[in-house]
Design a protein around this motif. Sequence first.
Motif, PDB file in Angstrom:
ATOM      1  N   ARG A 185       0.860  -1.296  -0.073  1.00  0.00           N
ATOM      2  CA  ARG A 185       0.026   0.072  -0.158  1.00  0.00           C
ATOM      3  C   ARG A 185       1.034   1.228   0.213  1.00  0.00           C
ATOM      4  O   ARG A 185       0.791   2.094  -0.906  1.00  0.00           O
ATOM      5  N   SER A 186       2.001   1.318   0.659  1.00  0.00           N
ATOM      6  CA  SER A 186       2.875   2.436   0.896  1.00  0.00           C
ATOM      7  C   SER A 186       3.496   2.822  -0.446  1.00  0.00           C
ATOM      8  O   SER A 186       3.995   3.743  -0.673  1.00  0.00           O
ATOM      9  N   LYS A 187       3.450   1.745  -1.500  1.00  0.00           N
ATOM     10  CA  LYS A 187       4.285   1.769  -2.705  1.00  0.00           C
ATOM     11  C   LYS A 187       3.256   3.103  -3.598  1.00  0.00           C
ATOM     12  O   LYS A 187       3.621   3.307  -4.574  1.00  0.00           O
ATOM     13  N   GLY A 188       1.811   2.868  -3.073  1.00  0.00           N
ATOM     14  CA  GLY A 188       0.920   3.723  -3.812  1.00  0.00           C
ATOM     15  C   GLY A 188       0.316   2.785  -4.898  1.00  0.00           C
ATOM     16  O   GLY A 188      -0.305   3.247  -5.803  1.00  0.00           O
ATOM     17  N   LEU A 189       0.175   1.379  -4.580  1.00  0.00           N
ATOM     18  CA  LEU A 189      -0.464   0.493  -5.583  1.00  0.00           C
ATOM     19  C   LEU A 189      -2.074   0.742  -5.121  1.00  0.00           C
ATOM     20  O   LEU A 189      -2.516   1.076  -4.392  1.00  0.00           O
ATOM     21  N   ARG A 248       1.613   8.549  -2.581  1.00  0.00           N
ATOM     22  CA  ARG A 248       2.350   7.462  -1.976  1.00  0.00           C
ATOM     23  C   ARG A 248       3.468   6.931  -2.773  1.00  0.00           C
ATOM     24  O   ARG A 248       3.095   6.710  -4.077  1.00  0.00           O
ATOM     25  N   GLY A 249       4.640   6.765  -2.427  1.00  0.00           N
ATOM     26  CA  GLY A 249       5.779   6.001  -3.223  1.00  0.00           C
ATOM     27  C   GLY A 249       6.267   7.249  -4.089  1.00  0.00           C
ATOM     28  O   GLY A 249       7.621   7.404  -4.327  1.00  0.00           O
ATOM     29  N   ARG A 250       5.469   8.055  -4.649  1.00  0.00           N
ATOM     30  CA  ARG A 250       5.919   8.973  -5.591  1.00  0.00           C
ATOM     31  C   ARG A 250       6.492  10.237  -4.683  1.00  0.00           C
ATOM     32  O   ARG A 250       7.644  10.813  -5.289  1.00  0.00           O
ATOM     33  N   MET A 253       8.032   5.186   2.462  1.00  0.00           N
ATOM     34  CA  MET A 253       8.149   4.732   3.978  1.00  0.00           C
ATOM     35  C   MET A 253       8.881   3.363   3.907  1.00  0.00           C
ATOM     36  O   MET A 253       8.925   2.565   2.888  1.00  0.00           O
ATOM     37  N   ALA A 276       7.195  -0.866  -8.098  1.00  0.00           N
ATOM     38  CA  ALA A 276       7.069   0.445  -7.761  1.00  0.00           C
ATOM     39  C   ALA A 276       7.690   1.542  -8.995  1.00  0.00           C
ATOM     40  O   ALA A 276       7.043   2.560  -9.080  1.00  0.00           O
TER      41      ALA A 276
END
Lengths: 328, 680
Positions: free
Chosen positions: A231-235, B89-91, B95, B117
């Motif tokens: 989730r933290s990857k933004g998927l 998130r990610g961009r 974390m 990613a």
Amino acid sequence: MTVFLLRRLVQAVPIVLGIATLVFFLLALAPGDAVSFLVSPNITPEALEQIRRNMGLDQPVHIRYLRWMGSMLTGDFGISLTRNEPVRDIILAILPNTLTLSLSAILLAFAGGILIGVFQAVRHNRLADSALSVIGLFFYSMPSFWLALMLILVFSLGARNLWEWPIWFPASGMTSVDYPFMSPGEQIRDRLAHLVLPSLSLALVLAAGIARYMRASMLEVIRQDYVRTARSKGLSEFRVIARHALPNGLIPIVTLLGLYLPTFFSGAVLIETVFAWPGMGRLVVDAIFQRDYPVVMAGTFIFAVLVVIGNLVADALYAIVDPRIRYE
Amino acid sequence: MPLLEVTALRTHFDTDGGTARAVDGVSFSVEEGETVGIVGESGCGKTVTALSIMRLVPEPPGRILPGASIRLRDRELLELPDRAMREVRGREVAMVFQEPMTSLNPVLTVGDQIREALVLDGRLDGRRARRAAVRLLGEVGIPDPGTRYAEYPHQLSGGMRQRIMIAIALALEPGLLIADEPTTALDVTIQAQILDLIAKLRERRRMGVLLITHDLGVVAEVADRVLVMYAGQIVESGTVREIFLSPRHPYTRGLLASLPRLSVTRKRLSPIPGYVPDAAAWPDGCRFRPRCPHAWEKCGEPPPASPSGGRPGERTVRCWLPDEPERRGAAARVATAAPAPGGKPAEAEEPPLLRVRGLRKYFPVRSQRRGNRAVVRAVDGVSFEIRRGETLGLVGESGCGKSTAARAILRLIEPTEGAISFGGDDVRSMNGDALRRLRRQAQIIFQDPFGSLNPRMTVEDMLGEILKVHGLATERNTRRRRILELLDIVGLLPGHADRYPHEFSGGQRQRIGIARALSVEPELIICDEPVSALDVSVQAQVLNLLRDLQGELGLTYLFISHDLAVIRHVSDRVAVMYLGRIVETASVTRLYRHARHPYTRSLLSAIPRTEPQGAARAERILLEGDIPSPAAPPPGCHFHPRCWHPGRDQACTAGIPPLEPAGRRGHRAACIKLRGESGA
């Protein structure tokens, strides 16, 4: 990977031989033999003895055992006592019917159970989850033969005779009476229609169980750190569930596949009787009543081998879904 | 404009026990290229703060209360729709999580997890993303990245996995990196590598870093500013220098006083009494009041929070004390406590209580590929002795064989080779009764206070069982009395006797473990990482307890730890282990002042100091690579592939270097390159 599977394959050989031995001695030690059931009570003891000798039943047990094992290893299961045909031919003709029913039921049960379980886990503690849990418990606690009768009542008899639904399903046999006169396309449809109710009554009960397991397994996986990482990857949520959670959630379900296989085959015995399905289950049950020992032994043996093969498949699936086992 | 600006953040959880106010009014900011550290004990709301910024708090049971604001540059994150938040998130914010062991997906290759990613923002197609992933692997210091790409997490070491996590986080070059305890699960030499990596990447990319840790040393080492959290609030904030050199909040002072320091030996620590309260029941007024040594009437009211919170250049303290000059003086004095008498090593002539000679423990491992039987040399020729009343510290990184050695000494696992004598008796020839007597005289305290207590037994059952087995208190009443006495010794209450392990905190469980060890009146206690699972203040309480017990009962300790500061604090003599062998042994003062072996010296240099930019810092020696597998150790000196000694050459691979005298008073080191050098 190949090494892993080969090793499992080699391990399966003594298991199969052990099963064959067990089957032989269980039936050899059971009281009564084929001859006592076969012949009329008026026969002379000399003639009876003659028949026993002809069939090799006068030999001591260990000789019969070695003979049976020897012929079985060459694929010869003897001659059916009631039908006077080679057992191998009978089984080869009937086995595909049972496999069709069992495999389609397995497919339905696992595909349905897994989908429902994942859906419930994603909707954890919401209305849809609770509703499906109640419905699942309903099917889970139902004997499959009774479910079969209910399905026949509703989707065959009721649908056709009472409510005149446009869609109904046949309740017995593998094909309709006019099957030989159908076009190839119609034949396929006819066979599929006949498959629906028997495979559903087998699959529903087990799907309910699988869904429970899958839900619990997914709830466990969704809490894991790596799902949070995903989730933290933004998927997208779909990708988090489908690619990160699902493969991990499936690992315990593979165990179920191995565990449930015998249930599918033994369940098939009842279901085949209810739906007049010409399969192995009915063949073996009939053979038991008629003391047709060669058929009983061959049938029991085939079922056991199917379970062993099924567990091999489960092991292979294990290695596919879990790399930690592959590199063990 | 700050990179990240958090204002009045409140994140609460609805639990059966009421509303847990995990984060309760937190405000701070992070600038571009700045590292802000958040410190505090577990249960203070550090991780929840981080998850709130990412909007990854599970809802329900969690919820962020209205009125809060989290601004990333010019965008309000709390108002973004889910879809837009996913793109952040990610961009823009990435974390790194605490547990590298569980934070990677076990069924996907590490390369795929990085590539996934990379392709998110759609600029890279599959093949180019693969190349970029391999490049990232190289950038975070993974050797042979092309091959590693196709490996699964379980094939990599903890340090490697944390590098993978960092590679994933950095994939899309975020402006802000949140690192939640990024090095807590790692060994010191690996921790130094990871911290170094984060610092370099921050500089190269002008990234803001929010570093969350309970380890004050790590913060002192890498942070620009520090926020101290307690009970869901920031109680003090300021620059690293301000916080570490002139802490003003009693909690900050307490944390610093709890810490065993490398520069001070065997001084009694001054821990904060008690434990962090439950988040569903913070105390009224100042939340630190029940544990604060300086609490007075005014503390019944909540102390004023600085309206702006932790901004650059601002120093905030959430406490009534700084207003009261005379009380402030009193508080400052308490920070240093009087030294207490330590264990007194007995006269050197007396025969040692425990003598170990050439101890070896090999584990066979089945190697499938070749079929030959490989052997893990977990302990490979270890010799040492411990005198009565003395503490020997056994220090080394994970996998070096310290715990195996301890278990082999008590024959909890059967040693492969070697001689062990305890109080003059040969341990290896013992059986039956003799062995039972040995296990009474020598006890062991385990690391994991959660796993090593039976969850279905009350404290009384547990202690009573041991007393019964050893026939120490056969009668019910005397047993009960003895149990209460033991609880009193380790600082627990009589009411605790009827409770089950899950009702205790980590520190209390470790006290139960100590009571269990003491119940049979042993002479030797082997402490296997007894404090590494505990917060600093609780760690200090347990260390003090162990010290007091040694003084009162004349106990002898074999103290095993990976933490050099703790080892320094408790030990009389220290032995340093690397890959199954002792590489250096000396008295505690000599070892920490005049370490000779290159491995010991790099270990010492890798420890983060809590005296920021203070005393002249010794050159940090960064070791390359991971500890080799004990199944295939390098030939000769095990350390030579990672050794930085200028004299390292072919001779190092030739044979096992013997433990030779390397200085005064029994200082010995196993390095052939030290022979010519003068031992100070």
